[in-house]
Every structure is written in structure tokens, then in C-alpha cells.
Design a protein around this motif. Structure first.
Motif, mmCIF file in Angstrom:
data_model
loop_
_atom_site.group_PDB
_atom_site.id
_atom_site.type_symbol
_atom_site.label_atom_id
_atom_site.label_comp_id
_atom_site.label_asym_id
_atom_site.label_seq_id
_atom_site.Cartn_x
_atom_site.Cartn_y
_atom_site.Cartn_z
ATOM 1 N N THR A 1 5.272 -6.068 -5.385
ATOM 2 C CA THR A 1 4.441 -4.985 -5.916
ATOM 3 C C THR A 1 3.601 -4.372 -4.802
ATOM 4 O O THR A 1 3.425 -4.963 -3.739
ATOM 5 C CB THR A 1 3.516 -5.507 -7.029
ATOM 6 N N THR B 1 8.541 -3.161 -6.915
ATOM 7 C CA THR B 1 8.537 -3.121 -8.372
ATOM 8 C C THR B 1 7.147 -2.808 -8.906
ATOM 9 O O THR B 1 6.160 -2.870 -8.180
ATOM 10 C CB THR B 1 8.993 -4.482 -8.942
ATOM 11 N N CYS C 1 8.444 4.147 -7.477
ATOM 12 C CA CYS C 1 8.085 3.373 -8.664
ATOM 13 C C CYS C 1 7.295 4.262 -9.617
ATOM 14 O O CYS C 1 7.146 5.456 -9.390
ATOM 15 C CB CYS C 1 7.285 2.129 -8.268
#
Length: 117
Positions: free
Chosen positions: A67, A90, A110
Motif C-alpha cells: 500500500t 494495492t 489505484c
């Protein structure tokens, strides 16, 4: 270190591999970090948030994963943030990044900033 006064680090398109070194956070005067178009892997280090004067952070077109750290939202001087082309990143863009006062350009693959966050 010996690079304490370094303001710009341009290492794009150098076929660099491995992870982004956490030691980069020790370069207090860094304003531009350009590591795009390499083969860097691993996560985006939270230590990048230590660059108080960072204006440009280009990490696009690598193989970064995980992330996006919310600590990047502590870079109040940040104007340009490019994270696109890292297909293994992600999750959503943290609200702290969306709230950066000087952020003018955000490139990512994203989810966009969530207005409700």
C-alpha cells in the motif's frame, strides 16, 4: 553522511534493482527524488516522509508493491507525486496524501482519493 547537502537525486532509467533504501531518509535537504523507470521492488519506505523539503517524488514504472504509506501525507511541500506503473501497489490513496496543501500532480493506478475519508 556525505550527501547531506544533496537537493536532487535523478536515477531514472538506470535499471536499478532491489528495494528503495531506507537510508535515503537521512538526506535532509533533498527536494527531488526521481527513481522512475527502474526495476525497484518492495514497498515504498515510510522513511521517505523524513524529506521535509521534498517537492518531487517520482517512483513510477517500477515493480513496487503493498500500500501507499500514509506517512507520505506528511510531506507538506510535495507538489508532484508519480506512482503509476507499479501494478502491485494495492488499496486506496491515503486521505493524508489527498489533503496535501501543495500537491498539484498525482499519478497513480489505484483508487482515487475518497472524499469521505
Amino acid at each position: 553522511g556525505e550527501l547531506d547537502n544533496l537537493e536532487r537525486l535523478w536515477l531514472y532509467k538506470n535499471s536499478l534493482t532491489g528495494t528503495i533504501p531506507t537510508q535515503l531518509g537521512g538526506m535532509d535537504k533533498l527536494r527531488v527524488l526521481h527513481l522512475a523507470d527502474n526495476e525497484l521492488t518492495g514497498t515504498i519506505p515510510t522513511e521517505l516522509a523524513e524529506f521535509d523539503d521534498l517537492i518531487t517524488l517520482f517512483l513510477e514504472n517500477n515493480d513496487l508493491s503493498g500500500t501507499i504509506p500514509s506517512q507520505i501525507g506528511e510531506l507538506s511541500s510535495l507538489v508532484f507525486l508519480h506512482l503509476n506503473g507499479n501494478v502491485n501497489i494495492t488499496g486506496s490513496i491515503p486521505a493524508e496524501i489527498c489533503a496535501l496543501p501543495n500537491l498539484n500532480q498525482l499519478w497513480a493506478d489505484c483508487d482515487v482519493c475518497n472524499a469521505d475519508a
